[in-house]
Motif scaffolding. Structure first.
Motif, PDB file in Angstrom:
ATOM      1  N   PHE A  70       0.820  -1.206   0.000  1.00 10.99           N
ATOM      2  CA  PHE A  70       0.000   0.000   0.000  1.00 10.99           C
ATOM      3  C   PHE A  70       0.858   1.263   0.000  1.00 10.99           C
ATOM      4  CE2 PHE A  70      -3.359  -2.917   1.234  1.00 10.99           C
ATOM      5  CZ  PHE A  70      -4.470  -2.362   0.617  1.00 10.99           C
ATOM      6  N   LYS A  71       2.126   1.121   0.336  1.00 10.16           N
ATOM      7  CA  LYS A  71       3.052   2.251   0.297  1.00 10.16           C
ATOM      8  C   LYS A  71       3.568   2.510  -1.117  1.00 10.16           C
ATOM      9  CE  LYS A  71       4.791   1.642   5.017  1.00 10.16           C
ATOM     10  NZ  LYS A  71       6.015   1.407   5.841  1.00 10.16           N
ATOM     11  N   ALA A  72       3.186   1.658  -2.069  1.00 10.86           N
ATOM     12  CA  ALA A  72       3.680   1.750  -3.444  1.00 10.86           C
ATOM     13  C   ALA A  72       5.198   1.666  -3.470  1.00 10.86           C
ATOM     14  CB  ALA A  72       3.190   3.028  -4.124  1.00 10.86           C
ATOM     15  N   GLU A  73       5.711   0.665  -2.768  1.00 10.53           N
ATOM     16  CA  GLU A  73       7.142   0.412  -2.729  1.00 10.53           C
ATOM     17  C   GLU A  73       7.416  -1.036  -3.100  1.00 10.53           C
ATOM     18  OE1 GLU A  73       8.292   1.138   1.266  1.00 10.53           O
ATOM     19  OE2 GLU A  73       8.165   3.326   1.124  1.00 10.53           O
ATOM     20  N   THR A  74       8.651  -1.292  -3.530  1.00 10.24           N
ATOM     21  CA  THR A  74       9.080  -2.678  -3.668  1.00 10.24           C
ATOM     22  C   THR A  74       9.436  -3.181  -2.270  1.00 10.24           C
ATOM     23  OG1 THR A  74      11.352  -1.960  -4.118  1.00 10.24           O
ATOM     24  CG2 THR A  74       9.939  -2.404  -6.011  1.00 10.24           C
ATOM     25  N   GLU A  75       8.982  -4.395  -1.966  1.00 11.58           N
ATOM     26  CA  GLU A  75       9.149  -4.917  -0.612  1.00 11.58           C
ATOM     27  C   GLU A  75      10.618  -5.137  -0.256  1.00 11.58           C
ATOM     28  OE1 GLU A  75       7.493  -8.690   2.013  1.00 11.58           O
ATOM     29  OE2 GLU A  75       6.449  -8.054   0.213  1.00 11.58           O
ATOM     30  N   ALA A  76      11.390  -5.641  -1.218  1.00 10.35           N
ATOM     31  CA  ALA A  76      12.772  -5.997  -0.926  1.00 10.35           C
ATOM     32  C   ALA A  76      13.659  -4.783  -0.684  1.00 10.35           C
ATOM     33  CB  ALA A  76      13.340  -6.842  -2.066  1.00 10.35           C
ATOM     34  N   SER A  77      13.502  -3.755  -1.515  1.00 14.00           N
ATOM     35  CA  SER A  77      14.421  -2.615  -1.450  1.00 14.00           C
ATOM     36  C   SER A  77      13.781  -1.334  -0.939  1.00 14.00           C
ATOM     37  CB  SER A  77      15.023  -2.360  -2.833  1.00 14.00           C
ATOM     38  OG  SER A  77      14.000  -2.080  -3.774  1.00 14.00           O
ATOM     39  N   GLY A  78      12.451  -1.288  -0.875  1.00 16.09           N
ATOM     40  CA  GLY A  78      11.774  -0.086  -0.396  1.00 16.09           C
ATOM     41  C   GLY A  78      11.798   1.068  -1.368  1.00 16.09           C
ATOM     42  N   ASN A  79      12.002   0.781  -2.663  1.00 15.91           N
ATOM     43  CA  ASN A  79      12.020   1.844  -3.659  1.00 15.91           C
ATOM     44  C   ASN A  79      10.619   2.425  -3.837  1.00 15.91           C
ATOM     45  OD1 ASN A  79      14.778   1.588  -4.238  1.00 15.91           O
ATOM     46  ND2 ASN A  79      14.399  -0.012  -5.755  1.00 15.91           N
ATOM     47  N   ARG A  80      10.503   3.745  -3.769  1.00 16.15           N
ATOM     48  CA  ARG A  80       9.230   4.413  -4.008  1.00 16.15           C
ATOM     49  C   ARG A  80       8.979   4.480  -5.514  1.00 16.15           C
ATOM     50  NH1 ARG A  80       7.087   7.170   0.277  1.00 16.15           N
ATOM     51  NH2 ARG A  80       5.205   6.967  -1.002  1.00 16.15           N
ATOM     52  N   LEU A  81       7.724   4.252  -5.925  1.00 12.35           N
ATOM     53  CA  LEU A  81       7.417   4.111  -7.337  1.00 12.35           C
ATOM     54  C   LEU A  81       6.290   5.045  -7.760  1.00 12.35           C
ATOM     55  CD1 LEU A  81       7.444   0.214  -7.242  1.00 12.35           C
ATOM     56  CD2 LEU A  81       9.246   1.651  -8.202  1.00 12.35           C
ATOM     57  N   ASP A  82       6.266   5.384  -9.044  1.00 12.89           N
ATOM     58  CA  ASP A  82       5.154   6.146  -9.611  1.00 12.89           C
ATOM     59  C   ASP A  82       4.012   5.174  -9.871  1.00 12.89           C
ATOM     60  OD1 ASP A  82       6.630   8.503  -9.635  1.00 12.89           O
ATOM     61  OD2 ASP A  82       7.435   8.119 -11.628  1.00 12.89           O
ATOM     62  N   TYR A  83       2.857   5.400  -9.215  1.00 15.73           N
ATOM     63  CA  TYR A  83       1.804   4.392  -9.268  1.00 15.73           C
ATOM     64  C   TYR A  83       0.444   5.023  -9.530  1.00 15.73           C
ATOM     65  CZ  TYR A  83       0.552   5.744  -4.469  1.00 15.73           C
ATOM     66  OH  TYR A  83       0.149   6.426  -3.351  1.00 15.73           O
ATOM     67  N   ASP A  84      -0.441   4.201 -10.069  1.00 14.18           N
ATOM     68  CA  ASP A  84      -1.779   4.644 -10.443  1.00 14.18           C
ATOM     69  C   ASP A  84      -2.731   4.590  -9.252  1.00 14.18           C
ATOM     70  OD1 ASP A  84      -4.026   5.419 -11.778  1.00 14.18           O
ATOM     71  OD2 ASP A  84      -4.074   3.770 -13.205  1.00 14.18           O
ATOM     72  N   THR A  85      -2.381   5.221  -8.202  1.00 12.03           N
ATOM     73  CA  THR A  85      -3.177   5.670  -7.044  1.00 12.03           C
ATOM     74  C   THR A  85      -3.822   4.629  -6.141  1.00 12.03           C
ATOM     75  OG1 THR A  85      -5.277   5.973  -8.244  1.00 12.03           O
ATOM     76  CG2 THR A  85      -3.693   7.799  -8.284  1.00 12.03           C
ATOM     77  N   ARG A  86      -4.305   3.510  -6.643  1.00  6.21           N
ATOM     78  CA  ARG A  86      -5.050   2.601  -5.777  1.00  6.21           C
ATOM     79  C   ARG A  86      -4.567   1.157  -5.932  1.00  6.21           C
ATOM     80  NH1 ARG A  86      -5.847   6.760  -4.033  1.00  6.21           N
ATOM     81  NH2 ARG A  86      -7.802   7.819  -3.514  1.00  6.21           N
ATOM     82  N   TYR A  87      -4.168   0.560  -4.795  1.00  7.43           N
ATOM     83  CA  TYR A  87      -3.693  -0.825  -4.797  1.00  7.43           C
ATOM     84  C   TYR A  87      -4.780  -1.779  -5.273  1.00  7.43           C
ATOM     85  CZ  TYR A  87      -1.827  -5.241  -2.989  1.00  7.43           C
ATOM     86  OH  TYR A  87      -1.380  -6.530  -2.873  1.00  7.43           O
ATOM     87  N   TRP A  88      -5.987  -1.607  -4.736  1.00 13.62           N
ATOM     88  CA  TRP A  88      -7.081  -2.527  -5.086  1.00 13.62           C
ATOM     89  C   TRP A  88      -7.406  -2.464  -6.574  1.00 13.62           C
ATOM     90  CZ3 TRP A  88     -11.166  -0.160  -7.346  1.00 13.62           C
ATOM     91  CH2 TRP A  88     -11.390   1.193  -7.061  1.00 13.62           C
ATOM     92  N   LYS A  89      -7.276  -1.297  -7.166  1.00 13.91           N
ATOM     93  CA  LYS A  89      -7.549  -1.136  -8.591  1.00 13.91           C
ATOM     94  C   LYS A  89      -6.541  -1.933  -9.427  1.00 13.91           C
ATOM     95  CE  LYS A  89      -8.190   2.604 -12.000  1.00 13.91           C
ATOM     96  NZ  LYS A  89      -8.072   4.075 -12.204  1.00 13.91           N
ATOM     97  N   MET A  90      -5.271  -1.880  -9.017  1.00 16.53           N
ATOM     98  CA  MET A  90      -4.236  -2.641  -9.700  1.00 16.53           C
ATOM     99  C   MET A  90      -4.465  -4.142  -9.562  1.00 16.53           C
ATOM    100  SD  MET A  90      -0.130  -2.718  -8.834  1.00 16.53           S
ATOM    101  CE  MET A  90      -0.400  -3.415  -7.197  1.00 16.53           C
ATOM    102  N   ILE A  91      -4.806  -4.575  -8.337  1.00 21.91           N
ATOM    103  CA  ILE A  91      -4.999  -5.997  -8.079  1.00 21.91           C
ATOM    104  C   ILE A  91      -6.157  -6.563  -8.905  1.00 21.91           C
ATOM    105  CG2 ILE A  91      -5.685  -7.669  -6.324  1.00 21.91           C
ATOM    106  CD1 ILE A  91      -2.731  -6.539  -6.283  1.00 21.91           C
ATOM    107  N   ARG A  92      -7.255  -5.843  -8.948  1.00 18.12           N
ATOM    108  CA  ARG A  92      -8.413  -6.329  -9.705  1.00 18.12           C
ATOM    109  C   ARG A  92      -8.100  -6.405 -11.195  1.00 18.12           C
ATOM    110  NH1 ARG A  92     -13.693  -3.487  -6.721  1.00 18.12           N
ATOM    111  NH2 ARG A  92     -13.315  -4.449  -4.684  1.00 18.12           N
ATOM    112  N   ALA A  93      -7.340  -5.418 -11.692  1.00 16.54           N
ATOM    113  CA  ALA A  93      -6.957  -5.459 -13.102  1.00 16.54           C
ATOM    114  C   ALA A  93      -6.039  -6.641 -13.389  1.00 16.54           C
ATOM    115  CB  ALA A  93      -6.277  -4.151 -13.500  1.00 16.54           C
ATOM    116  N   TYR A  94      -5.106  -6.912 -12.493  1.00 16.65           N
ATOM    117  CA  TYR A  94      -4.177  -8.031 -12.684  1.00 16.65           C
ATOM    118  C   TYR A  94      -4.928  -9.358 -12.720  1.00 16.65           C
ATOM    119  CZ  TYR A  94       0.203 -10.683 -12.124  1.00 16.65           C
ATOM    120  OH  TYR A  94       1.277 -11.525 -12.290  1.00 16.65           O
ATOM    121  N   ILE A  95      -5.920  -9.506 -11.863  1.00 14.51           N
ATOM    122  CA  ILE A  95      -6.720 -10.730 -11.862  1.00 14.51           C
ATOM    123  C   ILE A  95      -7.523 -10.841 -13.164  1.00 14.51           C
ATOM    124  CG2 ILE A  95      -8.638 -11.943 -10.766  1.00 14.51           C
ATOM    125  CD1 ILE A  95      -7.647 -10.792  -8.087  1.00 14.51           C
ATOM    126  N   ARG A  96      -8.148  -9.744 -13.584  1.00 12.85           N
ATOM    127  CA  ARG A  96      -8.922  -9.782 -14.835  1.00 12.85           C
ATOM    128  C   ARG A  96      -8.035 -10.146 -16.019  1.00 12.85           C
ATOM    129  NH1 ARG A  96     -11.217  -4.942 -12.862  1.00 12.85           N
ATOM    130  NH2 ARG A  96      -9.897  -3.720 -14.295  1.00 12.85           N
TER     131      ARG A  96
END
Length: 280
Positions: A70-96
């Motif tokens: 939810f922090k829009a980071e990579t878990e291993a390195s903690g890099n902050r990323l440019d992201y499309d605002t909502r985690y749930w939105k990304m997850i639902r798209a990935y499943i679809r």
């Protein structure tokens, strides 16, 4: 008649669903909506061009999602990323998208084998997408989701052996060593051996002793970090026809330009402007 010797592989390079980019900064805009349309269009066109077959492999090479917390980071390195605002939105798209790939592949093949590689952007999501697809389709007897607890996943078909690894943990020569050591029996019984990688987004082919390493292009544009670092690569998805007897025998490429033309033929779709120098 479905072919038993030829097994098509859909090589889905780093999809980075959930990444956000602006054409003013990087030359091309990108968000979840663009990603879903383009990935599904590319998968559709490539599967349409594949021969009828007994088996087909969907090879998600890792980094299917751009971030994993939810922090829009990579878990291993903690890099902050440019992201499309909502985690749930990304997850639902990935499943679809993942469901669409499987269901469309089932229209062409009797059996669909799914590989979800651990990526450095998406490792935790790669675990649950594999579990989700297995829960949804495993009971059909036509969909096989390969175990992905290890970042090295091997697939053998007759005299052809493929080891897939995202590419963030080991260099090609070291992955070849893993292939020889961990899968020595399969190595000894095969003649055509391949290592499939992603991570770098560029096409790199290296013939090693006993096998061929190749990193595969991805369809997504570069984010600001990659743009500012000067990294450039062709955007495309690929279909590889691999024979049980003779290894790779053909491939088809789906460049982003063709994907956009396919989508624009069906209606409006985003096309980035041509980058031009200031003219005095």
């Amino acid at each position: 008649e479905p072919q038993s010797d030829i097994v098509p592989w859909i090589q889905i390079g780093d999809a980075h669903i959930g990444m956000l980019a602006s054409e003013h900064e990087t030359g091309a805009s990108f968000d979840i909506g663009i990603a879903e349309k383009e990935i599904c269009a590319a998968i559709t066109a490539l599967i349409d061009e594949a021969p009828p077959c007994e088996r087909l492999v969907i090879n998600d090479l890792g980094d299917g999602t751009h971030y994993e917390t939810f922090k829009a980071e990579t878990e291993a390195s903690g890099n902050r990323l440019d992201y499309d605002t909502r985690y749930w939105k990304m997850i639902r798209a990935y499943i679809r998208i993942s469901r669409y790939a499987v269901e469309y592949a089932l229209t062409k093949a009797q059996q669909v084998d799914c590989i979800y590689n651990q990526g450095n952007h998406s490792q935790s999501n790669d675990v649950w997408i594999a579990a989700t697809i297995d829960a949804l389709y495993g009971h059909t007897g036509r969909v096989n989701v390969l175990a992905n607890e290890s970042p090295y996943i091997a697939y053998r078909m007759g005299k052809t052996l493929v080891l897939v690894h995202h590419g963030h943990k080991a260099k090609p020569e070291r992955v070849r060593d893993v292939m020889v050591h961990d899968f020595s029996e399969d190595w000894g019984k095969t003649e055509f051996r391949y290592i499939d990688g992603g991570h770098v987004h560029t096409s790199r082919r290296l013939e090693l002793a006993g096998c061929v390493f190749e990193s595969w292009n991805n369809l997504a544009p570069r984010d600001k970090y990659a743009h500012d670092a000067g990294w450039r690569s062709k955007q495309m998805m690929s279909l590889v026809l691999r024979s049980r007897k003779y290894g790779e025998v053909a491939r088809k490429l789906m460049p982003i330009e063709r994907v956009r033309d396919i989508l624009r033929a069906k209606g409006r779709h985003y096309r980035p402007p041509t980058m031009k120098a200031f003219s005095a």
